[in-house]
Every structure is written in structure tokens, then in C-alpha cells.
Design a protein around this motif. Structure first.
Motif, short mmCIF file in Angstrom:
data_model
loop_
_atom_site.label_atom_id
_atom_site.label_comp_id
_atom_site.label_asym_id
_atom_site.label_seq_id
_atom_site.Cartn_x
_atom_site.Cartn_y
_atom_site.Cartn_z
N ARG A 369 -136.70 61.99 -83.37
CA ARG A 369 -136.73 62.49 -81.99
C ARG A 369 -137.34 63.90 -81.93
O ARG A 369 -138.03 64.25 -80.98
N PRO A 373 -141.82 63.52 -81.10
CA PRO A 373 -141.39 63.27 -79.72
C PRO A 373 -142.32 62.36 -78.93
O PRO A 373 -141.90 61.73 -77.96
N ARG A 377 -141.71 54.62 -77.83
CA ARG A 377 -140.37 54.06 -78.00
C ARG A 377 -140.14 53.00 -76.92
O ARG A 377 -139.63 53.30 -75.84
N TYR A 384 -128.22 59.00 -75.36
CA TYR A 384 -128.60 59.86 -76.48
C TYR A 384 -128.21 61.30 -76.14
O TYR A 384 -128.39 61.74 -75.01
#
Length: 449
Positions: A369, A373, A377, A384
Motif C-alpha cells: 500500500r 500506491p 487493485r 483498511y
């Protein structure tokens, strides 16, 4: 006969196949193994442990699906940890995953042998377990689509049988039996029971091993994981609670075939349903046995393709598109484990591998993450960072509990990891960058293909 390194596995799996593989991988956990947790915690102690582990798996699977859909690689946690933490991270996750699946297979083979021995006492347990190994290695060799079709068929039968079991024993359930000696070992027993609660769900993460063989992975993998987990939570809680109220649960805490024994106590020795149920009870065990062979072979294949294991293990058969040498290697490990361990020991070793792999996967998620970034996804972990944090905390507590309560087995487990790491360094593998498809920068291409 063999493919080159660039030839890929076939993308043929649909959501129903993934549901069947997810449930099939795990469903034997409802048939045996979990009842050993009663022996260290009692019924209520084990219920608490199971609820904690259920929370761990719900948060883990929703988090793990982000990794699986972002990096649909046959190596699963090995690929995610390598991408997040480099060679040593990949090695630790790969070792843990191999132990998870390679030892789950002989544990289920033990149970298959025990069920056959229950039906026909003249059939020896070990020999029948070896027979099943050979048969299902051959089935997996014939192709993943054929293998998955078999998974759908056998998993539906296994789920139907557990529903039948619950229907048969429900009228005989007594709360007084279930609440008898509920926590004889106190809260310490709850911690000791955690690995046996894991057995209810262990191996569902194996769906990641067939990620390279899934049609439209960004859409279909979440469907397979989530539907499979919902099915397993219902079956695990139903089977555990109902079985505990049939008789004195202590009688069932030491057997390798608790469900036929529970029906025997409920209906009596002379009832024909007892033997019939034991016979069809093989369905659930076969479903998981078949699934763990599939998943473990893909892990061996992926690590060999990346140079972490001998390269010949990554060979793919030209006709059936299956990693045949990886299948055979898994069978050899299973044979050795069958002759050297007990059911309980093999279960505990397998769970250690699984829990360490869960930890490495959640750490990888946090790192990726921050590190990447902009990585596509298709499925994003909900809530999260709460979900992956919960999964990481519970899996860490579970691993520490296992080290405390099963110290010698943990010594063997971590000694094996140290040996693997030393060999890895001596061979200079930690200095080699992996560039094979879908592991590093090619991941996006595979997702969108």
C-alpha cells in the motif's frame, strides 16, 4: 513434451470452480481434526477459540483477496512477499505456504485411511492413504479444468452430506451434554485450541494458487473467496456445536472420525445410517485431499519457476498443461509424512505454516500500500487498515500460542526455515532478481489479459 518457461497455464476457471476449490480445500476440516481441540479446551473454550479464528479468517480473506487480484500469480503469498519485501520475504512466505499445503495433504490422507478402516477394519490405514495419494496425483495430472470439474462434483456432495449430518443429529442434541465440562483448562485451553480451530478453515487461501488459471480474475476471484468463506463459516459452527451435544464430548475428542461416531451415539450401533454416513463421509475428505494436491503443486511450480527450487519442478506437461514434476514432488513429501508422524502432529505443523503465511501476507499488504500506491487493485480490502491489522494480530497470537504449547514441533518447523535460508544464501539466490512473468512489473499485463 515439456513447455518452455514462457508457456503459461490455461485460463479456464469460473466462479463456480473457485467456490468448489475454496470449499473443497477446506471442507475436510469439518470432518476430522477440529475435535482434538475439545481435548485441550472443552466445548465452550473451543467455541471461543473458533469464533476468534473465524474473525481472523473473515478479515484475512477480505484483505488477501486484494493481493490475489492485484498479483494473480500461482505462487500466492510467495509472490506477494517477494514483491513487498524482496528475496528473503518471498523465501519465508514460500516456505510457510509449502509447509501449509504439503503437510495438510498427508493429514487428510490419514483421515481417509481412518474412515476406510472404520468401514472395513481389514483395510490398513497407511496403505489406503498411500493409494489415495497416487490416484489423486494422477487426476490432477490430467488437467486443471478436468480437476476443477471433479472439485465441483465432489464438493457439492460433501456439503450435502454435512447438511444431512446436521439434520440427523439435531433431534438428539442436548444442551446439557454441550455445557458439560465447558472450560476444564480455563483460558489457557482457549489458546491451546487455536490451531485446531484454524483447521476448520485452513487452506482456503489455496485459491490463490490457481489465480493464473482463472477467467477474468479481477471479477471472479472475489466471488470465489467470499462465497466459499460464507459456506464454510456456516458449516463449521453448525457441525461443531451440534456434535458437542450428542453425548459426552470427551468420547469424541480423541477419535479420527468424529462424525460417524456422533451418529453412532445418536442412532445406535445397529442403525444402517451409521455405516452409510461413514461411507459417504469420504466425499468431504476426498474434496480437500484433491484440492490440497492441486494447491501444493502450484506452489512448488511457482517457486521452481522463480528459481527458489530446482528448475525441473516448473516443467509443464505439453498435453495437459499441468506441472507434473511438482505434483510428484508433493506426493513424495506426503509419503514421508505418512510414515513419520501422527495425525495431530501433521495437523499442527501444517497450521504453523499457514499462520506464518497469513502474517507475511498481511505485512506484504501494508508494505505494498505504501510502496506501490498506484498498483491496480481490482478488489480493495474493506475497512483498511482495520481488517488486515486484525488478521495480523490474531495470526501472530496464534503462532506464539503454538510455540508455547507445541514447543518441539515449533523447533522442527523453524529449524527447517533456518536450514532453507542458509542454503538459499550459500547458493547466492538472494542476489538474483526474479523477472519471470506476473511476479514483478508484468503483473498488470496478466490481470488485464
Amino acid at each position: 513434451m515439456l513447455t518452455t518457461k514462457t508457456e503459461q497455464l490455461k485460463r479456464v476457471l469460473k466462479p463456480v470452480h473457485l467456490w468448489a476449490i475454496a470449499v473443497g480445500l477446506v471442507i475436510s476440516g469439518e470432518y476430522f481434526g477440529w475435535n482434538l481441540g475439545w481435548g485441550v479446551s472443552g466445548t465452550i473454550g473451543f467455541l471461543i477459540a473458533t469464533l476468534v479464528i473465524t474473525i481472523m479468517y473473515i478479515t484475512f480473506i477480505f484483505s488477501y483477496t486484494e493481493l490475489t487480484t492485484s498479483i494473480p500469480h500461482a505462487g500466492g503469498a510467495f509472490a506477494y512477499a517477494y514483491r513487498a519485501m524482496g528475496p528473503f520475504g518471498g523465501l519465508i512466505a514460500g516456505y510457510a505456504t509449502l509447509v501449509d499445503f504439503l503437510f495438510a495433504t498427508p493429514a487428510i490422507a490419514f483421515a481417509l485411511g481412518a474412515y476406510l478402516n472404520f468401514l472395513w477394519p481389514v483395510v490398513p490405514v497407511i496403505q489406503s492413504a498411500l493409494f489415495f495419494n497416487v490416484v489423486f496425483i494422477f487426476i490432477n495430472y490430467l488437467g486443471v479444468k478436468e480437476s476443477a470439474a471433479f472439485s465441483v462434483f465432489i464438493t457439492i456432495l460433501a456439503v450435502a452430506e454435512l447438511l444431512l449430518f446436521m439434520g440427523i443429529v439435531t433431534p438428539h442434541f442436548k444442551m446439557s451434554n454441550y455445557l458439560s465440562h465447558p472450560m476444564p483448562f480455563g483460558w489457557a485451553g482457549v489458546f491451546a485450541a487455536l490451531p485446531f480451530a484454524v483447521w476448520f478453515y485452513l487452506a482456503i487461501e489455496g485459491v490463490a494458487m490457481v489465480a493464473e488459471e482463472v477467467e477474468e480474475p479481477k471479477r471472479n476471484i472475489p466471488k470465489g473467496y467470499i462465497s466459499g468463506l460464507a459456506t464454510l463459516v456456516f458449516l463449521a459452527l453448525g457441525v461443531m456445536i451440534l456434535t458437542g451435544g450428542i453425548t459426552d464430548w470427551r468420547k469424541l475428542s480423541i477419535t479420527s472420525d468424529p462424525l460417524p461416531e456422533a451418529i453412532r451415539y445418536a442412532l445406535g450401533n445397529g442403525n444402517s445410517l451409521t455405516r452409510i454416513f461413514a461411507g459417504i463421509g469420504l466425499f468431504g475428505l476426498i474434496a480437500s485431499f484433491h484440492g490440497t494436491i492441486l494447491a501444493s503443486s502450484r506452489q512448488v511450480f511457482a517457486m521452481a519457476r522463480s528459481g527458489y527450487m530446482p528448475r525441473f519442478l516448473s516443467a509443464v506437461n505439453h498435453r495437459f498443461k499441468t506441472p507434473h514434476w511438482a505434483l510428484i514432488a508433493g506426493g513424495v513429501i506426503s509419503f514421508i509424512a505418512l510414515y513419520t508422524g501422527t495425525t495431530g502432529e501433521v495437523v499442527e505443523i501444517s497450521v504453523m505454516g499457514a499462520v506464518l503465511m497469513y502474517m507475511m501476507s498481511m505485512i506484504s499488504l501494508f508494505i505494498l500500500r505504501k510502496k506501490e500506491p498506484k498498483l491496480e487493485r481490482p478488489f480493495v480490502a474493506p475497512v483498511y487498515p482495520v481488517f488486515p491489522a486484525i488478521a495480523l494480530i490474531i495470526s501472530t497470537i496464534t503462532l506464539f500460542a503454538m510455540v508455547y504449547f507445541y514447543f518441539m514441533l515449533s523447533v522442527y518447523f523453524f529449524a527447517g526455515l533456518v536450514v532453507v535460508m542458509v542454503v538459499f544464501m550459500l547458493m547466492g539466490k538472494h542476489k538474483v532478481k526474479i523477472t519471470d512473468d506476473v511476479l514483478l512489473e508484468k503483473a498488470q499485463v496478466m490481470i488485464n489479459s
